[in-house]
Design a protein around this motif. Structure first.
Motif, PDB file in Angstrom:
ATOM      1  N   PHE A 190       0.811  -1.232  -0.175  1.00  0.00           N
ATOM      2  CA  PHE A 190      -0.042   0.136   0.132  1.00  0.00           C
ATOM      3  C   PHE A 190       0.946   1.244   0.070  1.00  0.00           C
ATOM      4  CE2 PHE A 190      -4.158  -1.851   2.130  1.00  0.00           C
ATOM      5  CZ  PHE A 190      -4.188  -2.857   0.903  1.00  0.00           C
ATOM      6  N   LEU A 191       2.100   1.159  -0.312  1.00  0.00           N
ATOM      7  CA  LEU A 191       2.959   2.314  -0.278  1.00  0.00           C
ATOM      8  C   LEU A 191       2.667   3.117  -1.218  1.00  0.00           C
ATOM      9  CD1 LEU A 191       5.773   2.438   1.410  1.00  0.00           C
ATOM     10  CD2 LEU A 191       6.984   2.029  -0.763  1.00  0.00           C
ATOM     11  N   GLY A 192       2.579   4.521  -0.737  1.00  0.00           N
ATOM     12  CA  GLY A 192       1.945   5.598  -1.692  1.00  0.00           C
ATOM     13  C   GLY A 192       0.419   5.804  -1.674  1.00  0.00           C
ATOM     14  N   GLY A 193      -0.183   5.136  -0.857  1.00  0.00           N
ATOM     15  CA  GLY A 193      -1.693   5.364  -0.924  1.00  0.00           C
ATOM     16  C   GLY A 193      -2.357   4.474  -1.901  1.00  0.00           C
ATOM     17  N   HIS A 194      -1.586   3.635  -2.487  1.00  0.00           N
ATOM     18  CA  HIS A 194      -2.260   2.878  -3.689  1.00  0.00           C
ATOM     19  C   HIS A 194      -1.795   1.239  -3.442  1.00  0.00           C
ATOM     20  CE1 HIS A 194      -2.939   6.785  -5.491  1.00  0.00           C
ATOM     21  NE2 HIS A 194      -3.450   6.182  -6.154  1.00  0.00           N
ATOM     22  N   PHE A 195      -2.556   0.668  -3.980  1.00  0.00           N
ATOM     23  CA  PHE A 195      -1.993  -0.899  -4.106  1.00  0.00           C
ATOM     24  C   PHE A 195      -1.112  -1.096  -5.242  1.00  0.00           C
ATOM     25  CE2 PHE A 195      -2.471  -5.197  -5.967  1.00  0.00           C
ATOM     26  CZ  PHE A 195      -1.922  -5.855  -4.921  1.00  0.00           C
ATOM     27  N   ARG A 196       0.092  -1.552  -4.874  1.00  0.00           N
ATOM     28  CA  ARG A 196       1.054  -1.769  -5.940  1.00  0.00           C
ATOM     29  C   ARG A 196       0.851  -3.012  -6.402  1.00  0.00           C
ATOM     30  NH1 ARG A 196       6.818  -0.373  -3.686  1.00  0.00           N
ATOM     31  NH2 ARG A 196       7.115  -0.954  -5.898  1.00  0.00           N
ATOM     32  N   SER A 197       0.761  -3.127  -7.879  1.00  0.00           N
ATOM     33  CA  SER A 197       0.475  -4.578  -8.578  1.00  0.00           C
ATOM     34  C   SER A 197       1.776  -5.227  -8.510  1.00  0.00           C
ATOM     35  CB  SER A 197      -0.042  -4.364  -9.596  1.00  0.00           C
ATOM     36  OG  SER A 197       0.687  -4.018 -10.681  1.00  0.00           O
ATOM     37  N   GLY A 198       2.894  -4.604  -8.685  1.00  0.00           N
ATOM     38  CA  GLY A 198       4.059  -5.578  -8.904  1.00  0.00           C
ATOM     39  C   GLY A 198       4.154  -5.780 -10.646  1.00  0.00           C
ATOM     40  N   ASP A 199       3.199  -5.227 -11.340  1.00  0.00           N
ATOM     41  CA  ASP A 199       3.195  -5.548 -12.876  1.00  0.00           C
ATOM     42  C   ASP A 199       3.852  -4.261 -13.315  1.00  0.00           C
ATOM     43  OD1 ASP A 199       1.806  -8.131 -13.014  1.00  0.00           O
ATOM     44  OD2 ASP A 199       0.137  -6.894 -12.557  1.00  0.00           O
ATOM     45  N   LEU A 200       4.514  -4.474 -14.329  1.00  0.00           N
ATOM     46  CA  LEU A 200       5.178  -3.274 -15.222  1.00  0.00           C
ATOM     47  C   LEU A 200       4.595  -2.925 -16.478  1.00  0.00           C
ATOM     48  CD1 LEU A 200       9.151  -4.057 -14.582  1.00  0.00           C
ATOM     49  CD2 LEU A 200       7.670  -2.524 -13.434  1.00  0.00           C
ATOM     50  N   ALA A 201       4.389  -1.833 -16.755  1.00  0.00           N
ATOM     51  CA  ALA A 201       3.362  -1.704 -17.959  1.00  0.00           C
ATOM     52  C   ALA A 201       3.464  -0.268 -18.494  1.00  0.00           C
ATOM     53  CB  ALA A 201       2.030  -1.575 -17.446  1.00  0.00           C
ATOM     54  N   VAL A 202       3.248   0.010 -19.820  1.00  0.00           N
ATOM     55  CA  VAL A 202       3.337   1.113 -20.352  1.00  0.00           C
ATOM     56  C   VAL A 202       2.048   1.758 -20.420  1.00  0.00           C
ATOM     57  CG1 VAL A 202       5.189   0.847 -21.736  1.00  0.00           C
ATOM     58  CG2 VAL A 202       3.094   0.124 -22.762  1.00  0.00           C
ATOM     59  N   TRP A 203       1.740   3.259 -20.525  1.00  0.00           N
ATOM     60  CA  TRP A 203       0.616   3.713 -20.682  1.00  0.00           C
ATOM     61  C   TRP A 203       0.586   4.383 -22.049  1.00  0.00           C
ATOM     62  CZ3 TRP A 203      -0.860   7.072 -15.856  1.00  0.00           C
ATOM     63  CH2 TRP A 203      -2.418   7.050 -15.669  1.00  0.00           C
ATOM     64  N   HIS A 204      -0.592   4.152 -22.512  1.00  0.00           N
ATOM     65  CA  HIS A 204      -0.791   4.586 -24.132  1.00  0.00           C
ATOM     66  C   HIS A 204      -1.440   5.875 -23.921  1.00  0.00           C
ATOM     67  CE1 HIS A 204       0.867   1.068 -26.220  1.00  0.00           C
ATOM     68  NE2 HIS A 204       0.283   0.128 -25.558  1.00  0.00           N
ATOM     69  N   PRO A 205      -1.252   6.710 -24.957  1.00  0.00           N
ATOM     70  CA  PRO A 205      -2.042   7.836 -24.971  1.00  0.00           C
ATOM     71  C   PRO A 205      -3.403   8.092 -24.913  1.00  0.00           C
ATOM     72  CG  PRO A 205      -0.297   7.936 -26.819  1.00  0.00           C
ATOM     73  CD  PRO A 205      -0.432   6.431 -26.194  1.00  0.00           C
ATOM     74  N   ASP A 206      -4.018   6.801 -25.543  1.00  0.00           N
ATOM     75  CA  ASP A 206      -5.678   6.607 -25.343  1.00  0.00           C
ATOM     76  C   ASP A 206      -6.123   6.491 -24.006  1.00  0.00           C
ATOM     77  OD1 ASP A 206      -4.835   3.923 -25.326  1.00  0.00           O
ATOM     78  OD2 ASP A 206      -5.981   3.420 -26.878  1.00  0.00           O
ATOM     79  N   GLY A 207      -4.812   6.185 -23.109  1.00  0.00           N
ATOM     80  CA  GLY A 207      -5.503   5.904 -21.595  1.00  0.00           C
ATOM     81  C   GLY A 207      -5.418   4.445 -21.234  1.00  0.00           C
TER      82      GLY A 207
END
Lengths: 602, 602
Positions: free
Chosen positions: A466-483
């Protein structure tokens, strides 16, 4: 074929005619708010559709089916004789039986069972007793089961007769065995009968509603590919909202039929079946439970039981799609399409998960294959790829590439983000989004109602997650321009080749597009010059395996050439190993840890 | 026909390309829970389907349509030219504009408008500013509007140019007028532009999420048939859950189109359009707004705009079904059925309501009529009649009788009960269910998430309404053995004839089955011998009106005979009056108070 539905129902299963599906009032509760609880679904279904078939358990020695509530089963392809058994009544009896056995609110009740009425009952009955359901993976070793029973502090065990050997000898808690018969004399049925007697006919009104919607619902243990399993505790509120969202997103309704199959299709012991045991009931749908792995049974139900929905991990879909138990396709895709009036939907396993992490990302290749035979994949339970109007004008393969992205947040979920990963020693890190450029790799994080309550009895792991007030998935990803987000890899699966980060998933995706590849997994193998290099383990497509018999080295070269045309040099596999099968968890995840062990010995 | 979609979008409507649809974090909020808020829906829709048409406002001098978010409108039967205007951006601008105007969390913002972008924007933009939306019925008299503005303590008024006369002279709060043009120079657009400038491009991240899901969402005033209107305040949590339930129950999805029409079809100012302004967005559906009453427009949209859903009160359905403005059927039912590929659904108004009471019960006759032309009625927003398998084998008329019952609790609602009404002077009455015998009359009560928060600034009315820990609907009903409830009458509409309780609704239902009756309403008329006797006010069916011209007395006898064959003597109308129209509220409810005034003068 299976035996007909002839048996004497246990007398305790028949509820009084005037059953009121309402729990005891919470004293002085607010008029304009009631705690969210997925138990509501079965109470409502039993009230509104008492006679509708809720659960069918057909391919066993003692088949059963249950309506949502009370009376005779009306009709079914399976039924030869009318039944008098009852789902909601069984659930009520189970709740009373647990209370009679000393179960208190918040206690854990373990269930060790394949997909069957026992575990379906437990999804409702255990929370009706205000206890926490702890489903245990039946593929674990006895030592692992012992660890989970110990760690969860389960006060009672419900176990299927086939799995009693998993329970450690000398364990001190009560054990109730189900012979999966549904008949008088089955110990589980006797347990339910005792619950009924204990209820003194107070019916649902004798059970107290859980006043706290943040109370625990289900405690699932990770099938951890490394280290000790962790207990993922979900809340009633989260389960309710995820259950509703799944029903809505999959467009389930009263005429839907959900196939719930063990191992090869999502088992209920895995992450509470992604809440589908509740979603089905919320939508008044019928669910079919199958204990065993049998592809001809699956196809039989696809073709003849009106199955509209099922869930499975990507690797599972490959098998369901491609082959029967003996590796021969059961029916052609035309047969399947011709006989289905509506397209079947499947919620494939996703990398960005419900309450804790879930499995592997589906490849574009697999999605395209499924679509060809009329199966429309959707994803859950935390993100979903929403198809866009402009996809109508692009090729299937192109579309499948879009679809293979993990997409965007599900209905009732909070948004999903891709952020620069914080380091574990930061106190209160402020998470920063990576740019939406489709290139910068970050970690998927999320928050909100559908995130787990905690790692049970592990505050340190919870704090890190929960570090940073979020659930950290441990999954690496990219974010595309379309969201949309697209998983690159599990952080531990990335291959550092010549200083470059090579995504094992991206490599697998490209290798899977080779027409002779059925399944593929890629891991890092140490390399003197480059540090690490990718090594591919491949299962050949059964239609092409013969061609390459005795010439696996040549196939390897063919595949490497295929890779070089599609991948940067540092991501091309240095080694290709053709294998008859890949090591997997019970839920179909490929165990890269096992492959790494193989690699370590090379 | 309407003008083509040609106009210059206001520059302020175009959001930055990198808009992130996420509000400012609640500091230290929990990781695993976020407050339910229907604002989530538009943020998610704008993120996932930025280019999809969200809102079409066609039949006006300055037609507009808006996408969920950002770019060009892609396609539509209306569009001749590409647009650059934006829904979510307008909503964001509205939120900033309100904050700039001094609106603080919890403040009330009044909206006086027919169905139009102004009121659609307000459903999202006002709650984005953490204020409470107060929609005001445009059919009220200025004195009533003045009362509501005063009682609600509204701090700002958004008003459609056609209704500025409703605002009392000399009022001290800011007034923003919309000319409903969507064009540069429209005062409302200027207001939005100022909001955009005020935002300093902080976008959604500059707005704070409401941390309390029990905060007020919408304050609707009853169109009280007697006495002062009461302010019904709903919560964000309730609105979220009702919005989701409506989308699920009506099986709305991305390809749905919702027709939102003033007066004759559910206006948004009425009970926040039963949450449909949010349900549409949750389901990514398109909504069409119509300002004015025009049956040929309605039918035009039914036939050519792909309308799949609409809402209307029962009396409204009669008109939509039977006649155009000039009382001639517009098209035959075959035309309508032939051109619709899927059945159109309609959520008819129900007696057991969402947050406070809603209107009249639909008659079996009306339901049968709607079904004949391919309209499938469903009901909301608090109970719904779920069709049962055995209905497939009964006649349409029989089925319609079952369907005319108010049914059972809606998804996400808590159960509904019929209880012996407590008396007002009881302190903490324990409510007792009436027997489920289909005969004993009791009061409908409910509780849970979808019930209103309170009667605004009226603790005494709230106390009375919440007596016994439930919301008391004031509707009298029987409870059938199958668990469905059937409204008998509003408690004040019951007719006490010779000591017997005659249900005006049951009488109306039987009279409506006379083939020459289009609409009917029954009230009590004093009678020397019997105390009270029923008097019926009837509108003749246009196809049969000529036949009875000048012979209304004879028709009365014919109808009385019809009644005697179907009703007990004490329930047969003693008097029948043929009328050209019936007095109604703006939402289509028949004003029995007005009929009683007529009766009092006889």
């Amino acid at each position: 074929m299976t035996a007909p539905f002839v048996f004497d129902p246990t007398p305790a299963s028949i509820p009084p005619a005037d059953t009121v599906y309402r729990l005891k009032e919470i004293p002085n509760g607010p008029v304009n708010s009631h705690p969210l609880n997925p138990l509501d679904f079965i109470l409502r279904a039993a009230q509104i559709y008492p006679d509708k078939v809720a659960l069918v358990h057909p391919n066993v020695d003692y088949p059963v089916q249950y309506t949502f509530a009370v009376w005779y089963v009306l009709h079914s392809m399976y039924v030869l004789h009318q039944l008098k058994d009852i789902r909601a009544q069984r659930i009520q009896n189970l709740a009373y039986a647990l209370i009679r056995a000393g179960i208190k609110p918040g206690d854990r009740v373990a269930v060790i069972a394949p997909n069957s009425p026992l575990i379906a009952d437990a999804h409702h009955g255990v929370i009706a007793a205000r206890a926490i359901l702890t489903p245990i993976n039946t593929r674990l070793k006895p030592s692992e089961v012992a660890y989970i029973l110990e760690h969860s502090g389960s006060s009672l065990i419900l176990v299927d007769h086939e799995y009693t050997n998993l329970i450690p000898a000398g364990i001190k808690v009560p054990i109730v065995v189900s012979k999966d018969t549904g008949r008088v004399g089955d110990p589980y049925e006797t347990f339910l009968d005792e619950g009924r007697r204990f209820s003194e006919e107070k019916s649902w009104g004798g059970l107290v509603a859980e006043p706290d919607e943040h109370a625990g619902a289900v405690l699932c243990y990770t099938s951890g590919t490394t280290g000790r399993p962790k207990g993922v505790l979900t809340t009633l509120r989260g389960s309710y909202l995820a259950g509703v969202a799944n029903a809505f997103e999959c467009q389930m309704h009263r005429d839907s039929t959900y196939l719930c199959k063990r191992y090869r299709i999502l088992p209920m012991f895995h992450a509470a079946g992604w809440t589908f045991p509740w979603s089905n009931v919320f939508a008044f749908a019928k669910q079919i439970t199958l204990r065993t792995v049998n592809y001809s049974q699956i196809w039989d139900h696809f073709l003849h039981s009106g199955v509209t929905h099922y869930c499975g991990a990507p690797t599972v879909q490959v098998k369901a799609n491609q082959q029967t138990n003996d590796n021969k396709p059961l029916i052609s895709s035309t047969d399947w399409r011709g006989k289905r009036s509506t397209s079947t939907q499947t919620a494939t396993e996703r990398d960005c998960c419900n309450r804790e992490k879930a499995g592997a990302a589906p490849t574009a290749h697999l999605i395209a294959e499924l679509e060809k035979i009329g199966i429309k994949p959707t994803y859950g339970p935390f993100t979903r790829n929403y198809d866009q109007p402009h996809w109508a004008n692009i090729s299937l393969e192109e579309r499948a590439r879009f679809m293979a992205r993990q997409g965007q947040a599900f209905a009732t979920a909070f948004g999903v983000r891709v952020v620069y990963p914080p380091t574990d020693d930061e106190k209160n890190p402020i998470l920063r989004d990576v740019p939406r450029d489709g290139k910068t790799v970050g970690e998927i994080v999320t928050k909100g109602n559908i995130v787990m309550k905690e790692y049970f009895r592990d505050p340190e792991a919870t704090r890190k997650a929960f570090l940073g007030g979020h659930f950290r998935s441990g999954d690496l990803a990219v974010w595309h321009p379309d969201g949309t987000i697209a998983v690159v890899d599990r952080s531990k699966d990335i291959i550092i080749s010549g200083g470059e980060n090579a995504s094992s998933l991206a490599i697998e995706q490209e290798l899977a597009s080779h027409p002779h590849v059925l399944e593929v997994s890629v891991v890092a193998r140490p390399h003197l010059k480059w540090g690490e290099r990718p090594m591919a383990f491949v299962i050949l497509h059964p239609q092409h395996a013969k061609k390459w018999a005795g010439r696996h080295h040549e196939f390897g070269n063919d595949l490497k050439e295929h890779a070089r045309a599609r991948l940067p040099g540092f991501a091309c596999p240095e080694w290709v190993e053709v294998v008859p099968e890949l090591p997997k968890t019970s839920t179909g995840k490929i165990l890269k840890t096992e492959l790494r062990k193989v690699v370590a010995k090379l």
